[in-house]
Enzyme design. Structure first.
Site, PDB file in Angstrom:
ATOM      1  CB  SER A  79      43.480  31.659  37.614  1.00 36.16           C
ATOM      2  OG  SER A  79      44.291  32.131  38.677  1.00 36.16           O
TER       3      SER A  79
ATOM      4  CE  LYS B 269      42.242  34.511  35.797  1.00 33.53           C
ATOM      5  NZ  LYS B 269      42.912  35.760  35.574  1.00 33.53           N
TER       6      LYS B 269
ATOM      7  CG  HIS C 234      40.515  34.222  40.511  1.00 35.12           C
ATOM      8  ND1 HIS C 234      41.661  34.854  40.073  1.00 35.12           N
ATOM      9  CD2 HIS C 234      40.921  33.040  41.044  1.00 35.12           C
ATOM     10  CE1 HIS C 234      42.706  34.098  40.337  1.00 35.12           C
ATOM     11  NE2 HIS C 234      42.285  32.988  40.915  1.00 35.12           N
ATOM     12  CG  ASN C 235      42.326  38.252  38.090  1.00 34.41           C
ATOM     13  OD1 ASN C 235      42.243  37.045  38.283  1.00 34.41           O
ATOM     14  ND2 ASN C 235      42.924  38.753  37.035  1.00 34.41           N
TER      15      ASN C 235
ATOM     16  CD  GLU D  29      45.760  37.275  41.609  1.00 33.24           C
ATOM     17  OE1 GLU D  29      46.619  37.968  41.036  1.00 33.24           O
ATOM     18  OE2 GLU D  29      45.113  36.365  41.024  1.00 33.24           O
TER      19      GLU D  29
END
Length: 487
Positions: free
Chosen positions: A134, A188, A191-192, A195
């Site tokens: 990232s 990940k 995480h996105n 986001e």
């Protein structure tokens, strides 16, 4: 002599992310070989390596030459589009690799694809890592946050490299071994998803301040700059302030006002919401952000709906609400509402990670995940240090909402939060992320919910039974018969 001339690591896939990560690795003193199916990309990377400091990078034009240029046990990072291109690249490279060599997929891959490839690689004696990266193009070049999962031996082979290449924060490099299987890709993905939630909440803060508060882009830039010096300090707040400052070179005013209100996406947010549903984890803020991206894509329908509803008598209430607003108080209320909503969004993401960790026996370290997100990545923010400390205090924390420090902050901010949501509703401004976060908070904190009625309905039409609060066991009632009898 021959071993000394070989590269320490290889990277295949030289789009901008791949080029930048390769140059970052070379700049940190690790000789690297690069390969791309389109040869012009190899030449482009070689030119950059030369102009950006005579970096130790060598280019190769066939999979065989590329693989054989790397010292054993070989480690090769792949940065190509997720899906079939990854399988094709692996097949081309694996034909020349030997048992003990490592393949590292650095793309945004679906975690089950990584787990399948892990099995296929092990059949050839190869080690495999799925590594979330990232930070975008800038992060790849200057220090990303990296989330490698899979073979621990494979991680050990590249640990010295990734720890130097990653973003550096006061408590270490923004990389850690995540866990087994597809855990790195899954982390990940979440995480996105977080986001997505963060970006949606910021856009709602902007909408309320602009349309209810009547603030100009100059004022918004100033406010976001100020917020970035306090509890909201983060990459996304910082870049938002910058966006408001950019003038339109093709006309008057700022560029942000000329951008079509349709948001693109690549799929990780959708995967996050699907996984939350699969695991029965409530993630309403992240889901609301995804729904907003879907609705933003219906631009023509929204324009038509605005006209139809206006003709039906729909009146805009924004002007009426704006006339009675205390601008200074609104700005502070929105700051508090944004912060409280963010806590809920992160809590949902962490709860999803915990549920998956339990299901897959990954033993994820949530404090360590918060730590490696403090630098390099898109959601990097000052308050991630406080999330790290919350999980260090209590690794089994049920939710960030009930961490004593965060609980105090939520309670202190809830009045402002409710004022912002109420004001937006009365003005006809949609704030689905903030509303979802507030509803999540209010539902989670209530000892008793109206779910008793829903369960009674299920029992009436489907004989699904129910439990009682005053005695053990499962019960079924002939509701309709008794209701008519008692009528």
């Amino acid at each position: 002599m021959e071993a000394a001339s070989l590269s320490r690591i290889g990277l295949a896939g030289l789009a901008v992310m791949g080029q930048n990560l390769a140059l970052n690795i070379a700049e940190k003193g690790f000789p690297i070989s690069v390969y791309n199916r389109t040869t012009s990309k190899v030449d482009e990377t070689l030119d950059r390596a030369h102009t950006e400091g005579q970096l130790p990078l060598t280019g190769h034009y066939t999979p065989r030459d590329f693989v054989l240029s790397i010292q054993k046990p070989r480690s090769v990072i792949i940065l190509v589009k997720a899906g079939a291109p990854v399988d094709q690249t692996i097949a081309a490279l694996a034909a020349h690799m030997e048992p003990g060599d490592t393949i590292i997929d650095g793309g945004n891959e679906w975690y089950e694809n990584t787990e399948r490839r892990m099995v296929e690689a092990s059949e050839k004696g190869l080690l495999y890592l799925g590594m979330g990266v990232s930070g975008g193009e800038e992060g790849a070049r200057n220090g990303p946050s990296m989330m490698p999962g899979g073979s621990y031996q494979a991680y050990s082979n590249i640990k010295d490299i990734v720890e130097k290449v990653a973003a550096q924060v006061e408590d270490g490099p923004c990389v850690t071994y995540i866990g087994e299987g597809g855990s790195g890709n899954f982390v990940k993905m979440v995480h996105n998803g977080i986001e997505y939630g963060d970006m949606q909440l910021i856009s709602e803060a902007y909408d309320v301040l602009k349309n209810v508060g009547g603030l100009s882009n100059d004022e918004l830039a100033e406010i976001f700059d100020e917020w970035n010096r306090g509890e909201l300090e983060s990459f996304l707040i910082e870049i938002t302030a910058d966006i408001f400052k950019v003038k339109d070179e093709h006309g008057d005013g700022e560029l942000v006002d000329k951008i079509l209100d349709k948001t693109g996406m690549k799929g990780t947010g959708k995967w996050t919401v699907q996984q939350a549903a699969e695991l029965s984890v409530a993630a309403p803020t992240i889901a609301a952000s995804l729904d907003c991206r879907f609705l933003s894509g219906l631009k023509e329908e929204r324009v038509a709906a605005a006209e139809v509803l206006a003709a039906a008598g729909m009146k805009e209430e924004v002007g009426t609400v704006r006339s009675g607003v205390d601008k200074k108080r609104l700005i502070d209320d929105v700051r508090q509402a944004l912060y409280a909503s963010k806590i809920c969004s992160y809590a949902q993401g962490m709860n999803l990670l915990r549920a998956k960790s339990v299901e897959k026996n990954w033993n994820l370290n949530f404090g360590e995940l918060a730590r490696i997100w403090k630098g390099g990545c898109i959601i990097r923010a000052v308050f991630l240090d406080r999330i790290k400390k919350a999980y260090q205090r209590n690794p089994n924390l049920a939710s960030l909402v009930v961490d004593p420090d965060f609980a105090k902050e939520m309670v202190q901010r809830q009045a402002a939060w409710r004022r912002v949501v109420g004001l937006a509703v009365s003005a006809g401004i949609s704030t689905p992320g903030m509303c979802a976060s507030l509803s999540y908070f209010d539902t989670y904190r209530r000892a008793r919910l109206p779910a008793n009625l829903v369960q009674a309905q299920r029992d009436l039409f489907g004989a699904h039974t129910y439990e009682r609060v005053d005695r053990a066991g499962s019960f079924h009632t002939e509701w309709t018969k008794l209701a008519r009898k008692n009528a």
